[in-house]
Design a protein around this motif. Sequence first.
Motif, PDB file in Angstrom:
ATOM      1  N   LEU A  93      26.214  43.248  44.020  1.00  0.00           N
ATOM      2  CA  LEU A  93      26.362  44.553  44.670  1.00  0.00           C
ATOM      3  C   LEU A  93      27.586  44.585  45.572  1.00  0.00           C
ATOM      4  O   LEU A  93      28.302  45.600  45.626  1.00  0.00           O
ATOM      5  N   ARG A  94      27.869  43.480  46.257  1.00  0.00           N
ATOM      6  CA  ARG A  94      29.058  43.458  47.108  1.00  0.00           C
ATOM      7  C   ARG A  94      30.334  43.585  46.277  1.00  0.00           C
ATOM      8  O   ARG A  94      31.289  44.257  46.687  1.00  0.00           O
ATOM      9  N   GLY A  95      30.356  42.959  45.114  1.00  0.00           N
ATOM     10  CA  GLY A  95      31.525  43.115  44.245  1.00  0.00           C
ATOM     11  C   GLY A  95      31.696  44.552  43.787  1.00  0.00           C
ATOM     12  O   GLY A  95      32.818  45.078  43.740  1.00  0.00           O
ATOM     13  N   ILE A  96      30.589  45.213  43.449  1.00  0.00           N
ATOM     14  CA  ILE A  96      30.644  46.612  43.001  1.00  0.00           C
ATOM     15  C   ILE A  96      31.068  47.525  44.152  1.00  0.00           C
ATOM     16  O   ILE A  96      31.869  48.447  43.959  1.00  0.00           O
ATOM     17  N   GLU A  97      30.539  47.261  45.325  1.00  0.00           N
ATOM     18  CA  GLU A  97      30.893  48.098  46.479  1.00  0.00           C
ATOM     19  C   GLU A  97      32.367  47.978  46.828  1.00  0.00           C
ATOM     20  O   GLU A  97      33.002  48.971  47.222  1.00  0.00           O
TER      21      GLU A  97
ATOM     22  N   THR B 164      34.226  34.271  51.387  1.00  0.00           N
ATOM     23  CA  THR B 164      34.938  34.098  50.118  1.00  0.00           C
ATOM     24  C   THR B 164      33.999  34.417  48.950  1.00  0.00           C
ATOM     25  O   THR B 164      32.861  33.925  48.926  1.00  0.00           O
ATOM     26  N   PRO B 165      34.458  35.217  47.999  1.00  0.00           N
ATOM     27  CA  PRO B 165      33.584  35.592  46.883  1.00  0.00           C
ATOM     28  C   PRO B 165      33.429  34.464  45.865  1.00  0.00           C
ATOM     29  O   PRO B 165      34.263  33.562  45.762  1.00  0.00           O
ATOM     30  N   GLY B 166      32.355  34.534  45.101  1.00  0.00           N
ATOM     31  CA  GLY B 166      32.129  33.605  44.002  1.00  0.00           C
ATOM     32  C   GLY B 166      32.241  34.341  42.667  1.00  0.00           C
ATOM     33  O   GLY B 166      32.649  35.513  42.611  1.00  0.00           O
ATOM     34  N   PHE B 167      31.833  33.663  41.584  1.00  0.00           N
ATOM     35  CA  PHE B 167      32.062  34.261  40.269  1.00  0.00           C
ATOM     36  C   PHE B 167      31.175  35.480  40.016  1.00  0.00           C
ATOM     37  O   PHE B 167      31.577  36.400  39.299  1.00  0.00           O
ATOM     38  N   ILE B 168      29.979  35.551  40.602  1.00  0.00           N
ATOM     39  CA  ILE B 168      29.122  36.723  40.380  1.00  0.00           C
ATOM     40  C   ILE B 168      29.751  37.963  41.000  1.00  0.00           C
ATOM     41  O   ILE B 168      29.806  39.043  40.387  1.00  0.00           O
ATOM     42  N   GLU B 169      30.261  37.811  42.225  1.00  0.00           N
ATOM     43  CA  GLU B 169      30.947  38.933  42.862  1.00  0.00           C
ATOM     44  C   GLU B 169      32.160  39.375  42.042  1.00  0.00           C
ATOM     45  O   GLU B 169      32.422  40.576  41.871  1.00  0.00           O
ATOM     46  N   ALA B 170      32.887  38.378  41.501  1.00  0.00           N
ATOM     47  CA  ALA B 170      34.110  38.688  40.750  1.00  0.00           C
ATOM     48  C   ALA B 170      33.799  39.399  39.433  1.00  0.00           C
ATOM     49  O   ALA B 170      34.465  40.372  39.064  1.00  0.00           O
ATOM     50  N   VAL B 171      32.778  38.930  38.709  1.00  0.00           N
ATOM     51  CA  VAL B 171      32.416  39.561  37.436  1.00  0.00           C
ATOM     52  C   VAL B 171      31.914  40.986  37.667  1.00  0.00           C
ATOM     53  O   VAL B 171      32.270  41.906  36.933  1.00  0.00           O
ATOM     54  N   ALA B 172      31.081  41.163  38.684  1.00  0.00           N
ATOM     55  CA  ALA B 172      30.576  42.506  38.987  1.00  0.00           C
ATOM     56  C   ALA B 172      31.714  43.436  39.405  1.00  0.00           C
ATOM     57  O   ALA B 172      31.744  44.614  39.025  1.00  0.00           O
ATOM     58  N   TYR B 173      32.650  42.901  40.162  1.00  0.00           N
ATOM     59  CA  TYR B 173      33.816  43.684  40.589  1.00  0.00           C
ATOM     60  C   TYR B 173      34.635  44.137  39.383  1.00  0.00           C
ATOM     61  O   TYR B 173      34.957  45.327  39.250  1.00  0.00           O
TER      62      TYR B 173
ATOM     63  N   ALA C 115      32.829  46.840  37.401  1.00  0.00           N
ATOM     64  CA  ALA C 115      32.858  48.137  38.075  1.00  0.00           C
ATOM     65  C   ALA C 115      34.234  48.784  37.975  1.00  0.00           C
ATOM     66  O   ALA C 115      34.343  49.990  37.716  1.00  0.00           O
ATOM     67  N   VAL C 116      35.286  47.998  38.167  1.00  0.00           N
ATOM     68  CA  VAL C 116      36.646  48.554  38.085  1.00  0.00           C
ATOM     69  C   VAL C 116      36.890  49.141  36.697  1.00  0.00           C
ATOM     70  O   VAL C 116      37.430  50.261  36.557  1.00  0.00           O
ATOM     71  N   MET C 117      36.497  48.424  35.656  1.00  0.00           N
ATOM     72  CA  MET C 117      36.671  48.928  34.286  1.00  0.00           C
ATOM     73  C   MET C 117      35.967  50.271  34.104  1.00  0.00           C
ATOM     74  O   MET C 117      36.536  51.239  33.583  1.00  0.00           O
ATOM     75  N   LEU C 118      34.701  50.325  34.508  1.00  0.00           N
ATOM     76  CA  LEU C 118      33.915  51.541  34.310  1.00  0.00           C
ATOM     77  C   LEU C 118      34.437  52.696  35.162  1.00  0.00           C
ATOM     78  O   LEU C 118      34.515  53.841  34.696  1.00  0.00           O
ATOM     79  N   PHE C 119      34.801  52.428  36.395  1.00  0.00           N
ATOM     80  CA  PHE C 119      35.312  53.494  37.259  1.00  0.00           C
ATOM     81  C   PHE C 119      36.586  54.108  36.686  1.00  0.00           C
ATOM     82  O   PHE C 119      36.792  55.321  36.743  1.00  0.00           O
ATOM     83  N   GLN C 120      37.439  53.264  36.138  1.00  0.00           N
ATOM     84  CA  GLN C 120      38.661  53.781  35.517  1.00  0.00           C
ATOM     85  C   GLN C 120      38.338  54.653  34.314  1.00  0.00           C
ATOM     86  O   GLN C 120      38.962  55.702  34.103  1.00  0.00           O
ATOM     87  N   MET C 121      37.366  54.256  33.528  1.00  0.00           N
ATOM     88  CA  MET C 121      37.028  55.002  32.306  1.00  0.00           C
ATOM     89  C   MET C 121      36.359  56.341  32.595  1.00  0.00           C
ATOM     90  O   MET C 121      36.691  57.352  31.983  1.00  0.00           O
TER      91      MET C 121
END
Length: 614
Positions: free
Chosen positions: A291-295, A540-549, A552-558
Amino acid sequence: MKRRYNNTILSVIFLFLYACIPVEKIPDVSVVKADSENELLSKAERLFQQNSYSEALKLYDEYISKYPRGASAPDVLMKEGIIYTSTGKHRIARNVYKYLIAHYPDSLQVPDARIEILGTFYNEGQYKEVIGQADEVVKYIRSDPQISRLYSLLGDAYLAVGSPVNSVYFYSKANERSKLPERNTVGKKIKDTIGKLSSEDMKLLLDRVEDNQTRGELMYCLGNAWLKENRREDAFRILSEFIGKFPDHENVSQVKQSLSEFQKISEYNRCTVGCLLPLTGSYKIYGNKALRGIELALSEAMDSVQNPGQPAVNIIVKDSASDPNQAVRAIGELANEKVAAVIGPIITAEVAGKEAQQNGIPIVTLTQKEKITDIGDYVFRNFLTPKMQVEAIVLYAVKTLGMHSFAILYPNEKYGETFMRLFCEEVASLGGTIAGAEYYNPNDTDFRGPIRKIANSPAFDALFIPDAPNKAGLIIPQLALYNISGVQLFGTNLWHSDELARMAHKLVQGAVFPDVFFAESSSPEVQLFVRNFQKTFGETPGFIEAVAYDTAVMLFQMVRRPDIRDRSSLKNELMRVRDFRGATGLTSFDSSGEAHKRLNLLRIRGRGFEELSY
């Protein structure tokens, strides 16, 4: 029961009288009184109509014997063919028709005789003979009834050999030339056979056939097939066209009802994305990381300086609580709130995926669950999987390091067994060998037994240990007790932990493992993400935050793109993503919805990690 192909004929003759007679001019015979000829023929016809075939056959034979030049002789032969066909003597019937063609070449019955020859082959199950000889027969026929009968027979033959596509095509050709009541018969064949087709076959036939009745049935069936496949927008388009072109079709009312329901389902808020994550329960730590990555991605998307003039993006967050029933309810709620797509879940992905597929909502899961994208074309996965990790390790070992022999020590539980199986398969695919594979009890702390067995294996270049750092940290120091040294150590992304370097400091130096995210990477995208994440959340973020981020960026752009007007288009656009550059490197989706990534390979150096090139 096989279909029988019979034609009206007026007389019959025994096969032995003519089957072996060469084609030649029929000799003159004495002229008889017309009333005697007609009387004989009439008597034979009455017997035929009464289904007294044996008696009728005798009189037809007598007619041919007495009046070989009679005007009704070809009709008599045709009638004889139907008698032999009806009694299952197809080879004899075929010889009758051949005799007619040879001795009465100018008769109007010749085209029918050629068609009936094909019918005898069909009745004998020689379907390829029907198909193979049809091209020659079609040269000799002109009338609509004959053409319709030939094409209908071809349709039957193709259906019998398992080719329903060609069957429907020739039924449609027959239907173009048929009239009632034959048109009803052919129409039923068309309808029944279309039911055997895939949606791809139906689409192919729509581009080939011209018969309106066939086209209407194809459009109706294709629309329904696409609805079942959740290709809702495609179904809406074809069924709308169906209503316009075939307003009198028997199924128009049902189609209108389906379209009305479809329109209700298809309404959605273009720039609203749902998030389904385990925010409470056993896996809440992972859900809150995602959720933090998405936010963070949302805050960047809403930055008016970076995105001037762009429509606002919203998210609706639902807690799956790691409960399957709750996940299903949450997808239903998100569907009612008309979200464009869903990110997540991490746990309970299978039930959530099925519910999203049913509702026609694109869902990008964050899970390692095997075959998750097999659920349907609306289900995607963007996550680090065991298969990705194994592929990266083995490719590096074989192609970069030149290694060919490997050993495996793995815990006897699902995680270890999965990695062991995939590792063996990948090594074999690249021409390597497995010198030994031994399991251990995941609850043990003494691993001398399985290590001893590995030590007694044939020589190997590398050892793969797919386990957590606290276990690997206990195993690796024990390797030296059995002279296992100088081999390359490989692990999984779980080794991306300071704990392993602390527990087996000198012994673990040079060990290599993959990961989808490395916060200390020199990549500009990673550095920007880490900097913004630390500024926002103070860690510092980990891989779950990075994948979720990245997801989200891909979907928001689309969802902001004006050319993507419905969920089906959004789903199709996700499938076309190639080399999206983000915090987890380059991401592409294939047609099955699986993400493909080039993972980072990290090597333990001192008490830290360094990136490798491969």
